[in-house]
Design a protein around this motif. Structure first.
Motif, mmCIF file in Angstrom:
data_model
loop_
_atom_site.group_PDB
_atom_site.id
_atom_site.type_symbol
_atom_site.label_atom_id
_atom_site.label_comp_id
_atom_site.label_asym_id
_atom_site.label_seq_id
_atom_site.Cartn_x
_atom_site.Cartn_y
_atom_site.Cartn_z
ATOM 1 N N MET A 22 31.015 14.254 45.585
ATOM 2 C CA MET A 22 29.649 14.354 44.372
ATOM 3 C C MET A 22 29.046 13.974 44.894
ATOM 4 S SD MET A 22 33.110 14.862 41.906
ATOM 5 C CE MET A 22 33.081 13.008 41.713
ATOM 6 N N GLY A 23 28.748 13.122 45.638
ATOM 7 C CA GLY A 23 27.176 12.554 44.684
ATOM 8 C C GLY A 23 26.464 12.541 45.966
ATOM 9 N N ARG A 24 24.948 12.143 46.166
ATOM 10 C CA ARG A 24 23.616 12.700 46.560
ATOM 11 C C ARG A 24 22.602 11.704 47.310
ATOM 12 N NH1 ARG A 24 20.803 16.442 42.385
ATOM 13 N NH2 ARG A 24 19.731 16.774 44.042
ATOM 14 N N ALA A 25 22.029 12.398 47.792
ATOM 15 C CA ALA A 25 20.809 11.797 48.864
ATOM 16 C C ALA A 25 20.615 9.890 47.803
ATOM 17 C CB ALA A 25 19.924 11.845 49.370
ATOM 18 N N SER A 26 19.798 10.758 47.005
ATOM 19 C CA SER A 26 18.682 9.870 45.500
ATOM 20 C C SER A 26 19.443 9.053 44.623
ATOM 21 C CB SER A 26 18.204 11.345 44.261
ATOM 22 O OG SER A 26 19.684 11.790 43.530
ATOM 23 N N HIS A 27 21.149 8.848 45.208
ATOM 24 C CA HIS A 27 22.278 7.870 44.657
ATOM 25 C C HIS A 27 21.198 6.821 45.519
ATOM 26 C CE1 HIS A 27 25.128 10.373 42.644
ATOM 27 N NE2 HIS A 27 24.454 10.182 41.950
ATOM 28 N N TRP A 28 20.766 6.660 46.860
ATOM 29 C CA TRP A 28 20.917 5.754 47.529
ATOM 30 C C TRP A 28 18.967 5.219 47.291
ATOM 31 C CZ3 TRP A 28 24.177 2.683 49.741
ATOM 32 C CH2 TRP A 28 25.535 3.606 49.674
ATOM 33 N N TYR A 59 12.755 -0.942 57.950
ATOM 34 C CA TYR A 59 14.127 -0.323 58.482
ATOM 35 C C TYR A 59 12.228 1.451 58.321
ATOM 36 C CZ TYR A 59 16.937 -3.938 58.910
ATOM 37 O OH TYR A 59 17.784 -4.862 59.036
ATOM 38 N N ARG A 60 13.442 2.089 59.636
ATOM 39 C CA ARG A 60 12.914 3.818 58.125
ATOM 40 C C ARG A 60 14.224 4.188 58.041
ATOM 41 N NH1 ARG A 60 12.478 9.008 62.287
ATOM 42 N NH2 ARG A 60 12.066 10.973 60.744
ATOM 43 N N ALA A 61 14.314 4.463 56.223
ATOM 44 C CA ALA A 61 15.318 4.650 55.370
ATOM 45 C C ALA A 61 15.537 5.754 55.752
ATOM 46 C CB ALA A 61 15.415 3.893 54.539
ATOM 47 N N VAL A 62 16.772 6.606 55.827
ATOM 48 C CA VAL A 62 17.076 7.916 55.432
ATOM 49 C C VAL A 62 18.274 8.432 55.345
ATOM 50 C CG1 VAL A 62 16.724 10.761 56.530
ATOM 51 C CG2 VAL A 62 15.044 8.863 57.822
ATOM 52 N N ALA A 63 18.130 9.092 53.871
ATOM 53 C CA ALA A 63 19.740 9.230 52.814
ATOM 54 C C ALA A 63 19.773 11.073 53.317
ATOM 55 C CB ALA A 63 19.505 9.237 52.079
ATOM 56 N N LEU A 64 20.894 11.384 53.257
ATOM 57 C CA LEU A 64 21.366 12.684 53.953
ATOM 58 C C LEU A 64 22.406 13.142 52.855
ATOM 59 C CD1 LEU A 64 21.506 14.933 56.028
ATOM 60 C CD2 LEU A 64 23.454 14.158 56.794
ATOM 61 N N ASP A 65 21.693 14.599 52.086
ATOM 62 C CA ASP A 65 22.469 14.671 51.147
ATOM 63 C C ASP A 65 23.131 16.244 52.301
ATOM 64 O OD1 ASP A 65 21.425 15.225 48.447
ATOM 65 O OD2 ASP A 65 19.483 16.409 49.099
ATOM 66 N N GLN A 66 24.844 15.709 51.801
ATOM 67 C CA GLN A 66 25.407 16.129 52.580
ATOM 68 C C GLN A 66 25.620 17.727 52.376
ATOM 69 O OE1 GLN A 66 28.874 12.790 54.509
ATOM 70 N NE2 GLN A 66 27.409 11.646 52.615
ATOM 71 N N GLY A 69 27.511 21.088 51.224
ATOM 72 C CA GLY A 69 28.131 20.899 49.623
ATOM 73 C C GLY A 69 27.474 19.970 49.025
ATOM 74 N N HIS A 70 26.786 19.363 49.161
ATOM 75 C CA HIS A 70 26.223 18.839 47.907
ATOM 76 C C HIS A 70 24.433 18.213 47.300
ATOM 77 C CE1 HIS A 70 29.858 17.048 48.995
ATOM 78 N NE2 HIS A 70 29.736 15.539 48.204
ATOM 79 N N GLY A 71 24.262 17.350 46.862
ATOM 80 C CA GLY A 71 22.782 18.032 46.743
ATOM 81 C C GLY A 71 22.001 19.036 46.540
ATOM 82 N N ARG A 72 20.575 18.634 47.626
ATOM 83 C CA ARG A 72 19.911 20.540 47.822
ATOM 84 C C ARG A 72 20.266 21.156 49.438
ATOM 85 N NH1 ARG A 72 14.209 19.149 44.863
ATOM 86 N NH2 ARG A 72 14.567 18.583 43.090
ATOM 87 N N SER A 73 21.267 20.695 50.028
ATOM 88 C CA SER A 73 21.537 21.112 51.200
ATOM 89 C C SER A 73 22.754 22.583 51.084
ATOM 90 C CB SER A 73 22.549 20.126 52.107
ATOM 91 O OG SER A 73 21.986 19.149 52.878
ATOM 92 N N ASP A 74 22.588 22.589 51.934
ATOM 93 C CA ASP A 74 23.525 24.563 51.688
ATOM 94 C C ASP A 74 24.825 24.680 51.234
ATOM 95 O OD1 ASP A 74 21.065 25.400 52.850
ATOM 96 O OD2 ASP A 74 22.120 25.934 54.480
ATOM 97 N N LYS A 75 24.990 25.139 50.674
ATOM 98 C CA LYS A 75 26.990 25.044 50.243
ATOM 99 C C LYS A 75 26.954 26.385 50.352
ATOM 100 C CE LYS A 75 24.633 22.200 46.048
ATOM 101 N NZ LYS A 75 23.447 22.239 47.288
#
Length: 295
Positions: free
Chosen positions: A51-57, A68-75, A77-83
């Protein structure tokens, strides 16, 4: 700043990755992005929980982006990724998505940081592809089987949500105070869930499909995951909130099972450790990251 980068997951599912900090410089040889970070420093991939999203990070990622090169992923079904309604929400699908993201973003060898479901994905990927993972941080995720009763409780919990919410203030109040699962007022929890709501014609609803969340969850709750932990070769840190879902005895057993396991805990934090106590969370993981940089 956060820059969106679309990557393609397994089955062609489009995933939104978010890079925090200045974008990498272009490689003049045309072989891809050059890392805009100190030589020898790894990238970091952050994986949110169910139920989370990348912005929580965002807070953690911005802090990390100085080194570091820091990247967060919307998995998926979540966030702005496809569902996609018919997409796979198996463990393999989530792990393969993270693997594809690492390769397409050029992050490896990477430090994987995962919360809850994202932590399980992280250690399963570290076990599967040790060549891609330099270090692993597991935040408040159990390795033991949770069982059928747990899945039924989650189904009933989703049904108890008073959807749609009239305002975001109502979202914050319900999840921070009125939700039967809340033992005492928790404003951070209210903010956490406000971030996963979107306005619709009749009010505020989650950006995810609760049925997809249950489908995702049922692929891990009936099984234990100790075997994959034992296969993780890189240094690994298990972090728990003192009031979280991962008990101290189980966390310490996870550390014992991990070939190179370490332990940390954060006081006055529940399950949403990095969201409840961001400064204490950073203090807990910084020594581990410092040691990785000298390996």
């Amino acid at each position: 700043m956060a820059r969106r980068i679309d990557v393609t997951g397994t089955g062609g599912v489009r995933l939104a990755a978010w890079e925090f900090g200045d974008p990498p410089k272009t490689d003049p040889a045309g072989s891809g992005p050059a890392r805009d970070m100190p030589d020898g420093s790894p990238g970091v991939l952050l994986l949110h929980g169910l139920m989370g999203r990348a912005s929580h990070w965002a807070s953690t990622a911005r802090w990390l982006s100085g080194r570091y090169r820091a990247v967060a992923l919307d998995q998926r079904g979540h966030g702005r990724s496809d569902k996609p309604p018919q997409a796979s929400f198996t463990r393999d699908a989530y792990v393969d998505d993270a693997e594809a993201a690492l390769e397409q973003l050029g992050l490896a060898p990477v430090v994987l940081i995962g919360h809850a479901m994202g932590a399980l994905t992280a250690w399963q990927l570290a076990a599967k592809r040790p060549d891609l993972v330099r270090g692993l941080i597991i935040c408040d995720m159990r390795a033991s089987a949770l069982g059928a009763a747990s899945q039924r409780e989650w189904d009933q919990w989703f049904q108890s949500w008073p959807l749609p919410f009239a305002t975001l203030a109502d979202v914050r109040k319900w999840f921070g105070e009125d939700d039967p699962w809340v033992e005492r007022p928790n404003p951070a929890r209210g903010e956490f869930y406000a971030e996963v709501m979107a306005e619709s014609p009749d009010g505020w609803r989650p950006v995810f499909d609760p049925e997809q969340m249950l489908r995702s969850r049922e692929t891990w709750v009936y099984d234990a995951h100790w075997e994959e932990l034992a296969q993780v070769r890189c240094p690994a840190l298990v972090v728990r909130g003192l009031d979280g879902e991962l008990g101290r005895a189980e966390a310490q057993e996870m550390v014992r099972v991990l070939p190179r396991g370490q332990y940390a805990e954060v006081a006055d934090a529940g399950h949403l450790v990095h969201y409840d106590q961001p400064e204490a969370w950073r203090a807990a993981i910084e020594p581990f990251l410092d040691a990785l940089s000298t390996d």
